[in-house]
Enzyme design. Structure first.
Site, short mmCIF file in Angstrom:
data_model
loop_
_atom_site.label_atom_id
_atom_site.label_comp_id
_atom_site.label_asym_id
_atom_site.label_seq_id
_atom_site.Cartn_x
_atom_site.Cartn_y
_atom_site.Cartn_z
N GLY A 232 41.07 46.49 38.48
CA GLY A 232 41.12 45.84 37.19
C GLY A 232 42.46 46.10 36.53
N SER A 233 42.44 46.29 35.23
CA SER A 233 43.70 46.32 34.48
C SER A 233 44.56 47.54 34.75
CB SER A 233 43.39 46.24 32.99
OG SER A 233 42.77 45.00 32.71
N ILE A 234 44.01 48.60 35.33
CA ILE A 234 44.90 49.73 35.61
C ILE A 234 45.98 49.36 36.62
CG2 ILE A 234 43.17 51.49 35.02
CD1 ILE A 234 42.94 52.05 38.08
N LYS B 241 47.86 47.00 36.24
CA LYS B 241 49.01 46.50 35.45
C LYS B 241 50.12 47.54 35.36
CE LYS B 241 46.11 43.32 32.87
NZ LYS B 241 45.19 43.21 31.71
#
Lengths: 490, 518
Positions: B227-229, B231
């Site tokens: 997921g967003s980690i 990024k």
């Protein structure tokens, strides 16, 4: 040169024997020290006991031999003392393992080593008595038929006695009286060797000369062999059949195999005819086939041998083995033996460092596996070399002795040791089906040990006669009668 | 007669040779297969004949051998029960659980030291035998910090005290030493190390039948959508390619990867179009600074950045430096699951690349890797190789070996890395940040949340995994990096983000560690 000088020139080699005995004692003590260091972490008073046994039996026998058989072979006794001593060490070591096993299962346990020490002492006493009493092995010829009768009775007795006096672990080969168990077959094989040697020497000429030729000629070359005359062949066949019948009834396959081999070899050495070997092997093949067909125990042993690691599919509910071996319980002992040998590998786990007590009956039939596990391939091959040397020295005495009876006796007895060892080791290493024999001198068991000390006394007596200078008159025999004329080998 | 006696002796000689050859076959050729036969208990009896060494955490044993009265003389016990199971593994007599034993655990990977069979222990073993002392195994001292491990385990419990499914991994950023490795729910290795095979089987069967899969070592061996980690990795790639934290990047409400078009809504096109989490707007709905985009975790900004500016290869190169390397043979000393960004084709497919940019598509990460990402950023861009064993000790506790720290890669130059550090601090401190719950007063906390769509649903609501990865620094030096995952954290249809669920767990671990090591 005259007699006395020639006699002085031939060394008795008794000092060599003493030196070799010293080596034997040292090896036994080192082995016991290794067991104690590994098992207990320190040396104990036991070490003195297991050092005292080879020292005592070595000294006593050596001194007696010096006195009554000065020209005897110098290696036979040290090898016997070494094997007997190592056997004691291993039996003691197995006691410690079995004791622990019994304690964990909350079972009672009785140590075997002290009993074996007692048997060793009795064995040595018997040895001393025989070598002192029998000053000339040729005197045994006179008692050939008596000894044969005793031998056959020994063989017959367990088969005739009720099972509760004769059966141990399914084999009816024992006489159990007042807490003592004796395996008379062990003695019978020596008695019958003496008889066989004496009988064959007497009948030697007819056996080797008379007979009919069986075969055919190809380009003037005869292919085939000479068939012995029926009346010469008869007695041999009768004795053999009695032995085999009795032994098979007792479910003692190993001993019957031993007798087979013994008779073939005695006949072959007497007649120098291959035909006897062929007849013997054929008889053996027939006997083996019949016993396989007739007896469940034989079928089981062959089955275990061939299909030891085969697994059942589907697995019957009664099968408790994992993996589900077809020969679950019956193959357990041999599998454990192989596992022990494999775990030991080339150098072994060290004396006291393995788990030979996992093999059922580790001290009797499977003592070689115990050595294989703890001393490795090196240790077992060392033992094989000791036995080979023992057999070789016995056969050498047979080659060197001047009388035919002595030749046959020494060859027969040596061959017994060699063949017995082969059958035992082949059985525990799965080269042949397992037959249930003891390892000479090494295994736990009074009858076996006693019989082997008797065998040693006879071999030493023959070897003494072989090397004694011809001009020196033999010590006067104990018996008043003069020796009868005997066949002399050209 | 003599010629035939000689022939008899020759026959006996042949028999002896046959015995000799067969003994060689049994003891040498077949030796090892007999030795390792499943029903040969000798090796087992030997293994249990002398005490196995301890596995030590902070001076106390977490695995030790206790003398017994039964045939196997020593029993393996784990005083802390399930707490250290993902690290120690277990020591079982039965063959059934052994495939599991074979995949992980210090018991397996440090067996030579613990059993005393290691060649470096040979001299001591010989001395033990000669002096009559019972030979003992060596010991293994772990890098695990007892306070951090216990705090992580406790923090994984929900309000009712039940363990939630997930994992926590903490690393010392400056060394790579693994400070905590928790996998929940866990199992009690003592119960798999009993001497009664039927009890082991019962417990093992119960564990394998448990839907929560307590035997799974989530910390090292499970792979999840990051997921967003993820990024963090894309941000690092952007900084390397000339983007600054203040650079305005495209941040629409909807972004169509194939055309590069900004749209108000994707209208159900999930293949090539990207929306923000729960359709939120990012800043003004048109552009945002890179720092803002990371703090607010704008999916469209990172999708546009990846597709329009960086392209796939730049992200792949950066990810490889962080440890997303299919060729990596990382061992700690156990092997660990290798994190991946997916197949090469994803790098050139705009729709796939757009989803990869915020950690969906085929990107998979292990909790260990998630912790390594933060550790690398915390350590001025240098990723240290993670390790679990601090020292191998002889039975007398003298040191046999101490693990040397080693650099695995340089993910960013120190200058660029300090920019990424500030961006990740913003995630915790800035008004738009998603990880306010990770903040600790008096300590610099930086991190990144993630709410990974796993496709799992409950009562028609999606059940994403909740992530947090970050680090705590004090007096300008990073002390601890922590990654937390809570599987399907949105229980009962209530969607919970990484910031709400996972960040507090990480904070608890950081606080406990900083308290124990002020």
């Amino acid at each position: 040169m005259t007699g006395p000088i020639a006699a002085l020139r031939i060394p008795t080699r008794r000092n060599a024997e003493l030196l070799m005995l010293l080596f034997s004692v040292l090896i036994v003590v080192a082995a016991e020290a290794a067991v104690e260091a590994t098992r207990d972490g320190h040396l104990s008073a036991h070490l003195a006991t297991y050092a005292a046994v080879p020292v005592a039996i070595g000294l006593v026998t050596h001194l007696v031999i010096r006195k009554v058989a000065p020209y005897a072979d110098p290696l036979l006794l040290p090898i016997a003392v070494l094997l007997n001593g190592l056997g004691l060490v291993m039996i003691h070591r197995l006691d410690t393992g079995l004791k622990q096993q019994a304690a964990e299962n909350h079972e009672s346990f009785q140590a075997a080593a002290p009993t074996q020490v007692l048997w060793t002492v009795i064995g040595v006493a018997l040895f001393v008595a025989l070598i002192v009493l029998i000053r000339d092995h040729r005197s045994l010829q006179r008692y050939a038929y008596t000894l044969a009768l005793v031998g056959v009775i020994f063989l017959l007795l367990p088969a005739v006695l009720p099972a509760r006096y004769s059966e141990v672990n399914g084999a009816r080969i024992w006489i159990r009286v007042a807490g003592f168990s004796i395996q008379p077959g062990e003695f019978a094989k020596i008695l019958l060797t003496i008889f066989g040697a004496a009988y064959l020497v007497a009948k030697r000429d007819v056996l080797s000369l008379a007979g009919r030729r069986v075969g055919f000629a190809v380009r003037r070359r005869f292919i085939g062999f000479d068939l012995p005359r029926g009346r010469d062949f008869g007695p041999v066949l009768v004795v053999w059949l009695v032995c085999i019948g009795v032994l098979i009834r007792g479910h003692d396959l190993g001993t019957s195999l031993l007798f087979f081999g013994l008779f073939i070899v005695l006949l072959y050495v007497t007649t120098e005819r291959v035909s006897w070997v062929i007849i013997g092997v054929l008889l053996f093949a027939v006997g083996a086939y019949l016993s396989y067909k007739l007896f469940g125990t034989v079928q089981t042993r062959v089955g275990v041998w061939l299909h030891l690691f085969d697994t059942a599919d589907p697995v019957p509910k009664s099968n408790t083995c994992s993996p589900a071996y077809v020969y679950c319980n019956t193959g357990y002992q041999l599998r454990q033996s192989l596992f022990g040998l494999g775990t030991g590998g080339i150098f072994g786990t060290g004396l006291g460092g393995g788990h030979p007590e996992l093999v059922p009956l580790p001290a009797t039939d499977f003592i070689i596996s115990s050595f294989g596990e703890e001393t490795g391939l090196f240790g077992v091959v060392g033992l094989l070399m000791l036995y080979s040397l023992f057999v070789a020295r016995g056969l050498a005495a047979g080659l060197a002795v001047r009388d035919s009876f002595g030749k046959l006796l020494a060859t027969g007895l040596s061959f017994l040791v060699g063949l017995q060892l082969f059958v035992v080791v082949a059985g525990v290493t799965r080269l042949l089906p397992e037959t249930g024999l003891t390892t000479p001198f090494l295994s736990y068991g009074g009858s076996s040990l006693l019989a082997n000390w008797v065998l040693l006394a006879l071999l030493l007596r023959v070897s003494d006669a072989a090397r004694r200078p011809a001009t020196t008159p033999p010590p006067p025999p104990q018996a008043k009668a003069t020796p009868q004329p005997v066949g002399v080998d050209a | 007669m003599n010629p035939s006696i000689r022939k008899v002796s020759a026959v006996l000689g042949v028999l002896m040779v046959a015995l000799f050859l067969n003994l060689n076959f049994v003891q040498v050729v077949k030796g090892s297969s007999y030795r390792d036969a499943p029903d040969n208990s000798r090796v087992l009896l030997n293994e249990y004949a002398s005490p196995r060494g301890q596995i030590i955490v902070g001076g106390s044993p977490v695995a030790e051998s206790k003398a017994t009265n039964d045939e196997l003389k020593y029993l393996r016990v784990y005083p802390q029960g399930p707490l250290y199971a993902p690290v120690t593994g277990f020591y079982s007599i039965t063959a059934t659980p052994s495939p599991y034993l074979g995949t992980e655990g210090i018991e397996k990977y440090e067996d030579s030291v613990l059993s005393g069979g290691d060649s470096r222990l040979f001299g001591r073993r010989l001395a033990d035998i000669l002096t009559g002392r019972n030979p003992r195994g060596g010991n293994v001292e772990l890098t695990i910090d007892a306070a951090a491990q216990q705090a992580a385990y406790n923090a994984m419990k929900d309000s009712k005290g039940n363990l939630r499914k997930g994992a926590v991994v903490a690393i010392d950023p400056s060394t790579g030493a693994i400070l905590a490795a928790v996998s929940t729910p866990s199992y009690d290795p003592s119960k798999l190390s009993l001497h009664d095979p039927s009890k082991i089987d019962d417990y093992y069967t119960a564990l394998t039948n448990d839907p929560a899969d307590p035997l799974q070592n989530r910390a090292f061996n499970s792979l999840y959508f990051p997921g967003s980690i993820f990024k963090i990795v894309v941000s690092a790639a952007a900084l390397k390619n000339g983007v600054t934290p203040d650079t305005q990047v495209l941040a629409p409400n909807g972004y169509i990867a194939t055309t590069g078009a900004s749209v108000k809504s994707c209208n159900g096109d999930v293949t090539n179009c990207v929306e923000n989490f729960e359709g939120e707007q990012c800043e003004n709905g048109k552009t945002a600074s890179l720092a803002y985009a990371l703090a607010k975790s704008c999916n469209t900004a990172f999708a546009a950045l990846a597709v329009d500016q960086l392209h796939g290869q730049a992200i792949a190169d950066e990810a490889k430096l962080f440890g997303f390397d299919p060729d990596s043979q990382l061992t700690i000393p156990m092997g660990v699951a290798t994190s991946t960004i997916g197949p090469k084709s994803d790098l050139v497919d705009p729709g796939h690349l757009a989803h990869m940019a915020f950690g969906q598509q085929s990107v998979r990460v292990s909790p260990l890797e998630a912790a390594m990402m933060s550790a690398a950023v915390a350590n001025d861009g240098t990723l240290m190789t993670p390790y679990l064993v601090d020292r191998e000790l002889a039975p007398d506790l003298s040191t046999l070996s101490k693990t040397k720290r080693s650099e695995m890669s340089q993910v960013l130059s120190p200058t660029l890395d300090s920019e990424l550090q500030q961006m990740m601090e913003g995630v915790v401190t800035s008004p738009e940040g998603t990880a306010h719950s990770a903040a600790i007063s008096g300590v610099t906390v930086a991190g990144k949340t993630g709410t990974a769509d796993t496709g799992a649903t409950s009562a028609s609501k999606i059940q994403p995994d909740a992530w947090f990865t970050g680090y705590a620094a004090k007096n300008g030096s990073a002390k601890i990096a922590v990654a937390v995952i809570l599987e399907n954290a949105g229980v009962n249809g209530n969607e919970i983000t990484g910031g709400e669920a996972a960040a507090p767990v990480a904070r608890a671990v950081m606080e406990a560690y900083l308290k124990a090591h002020p």
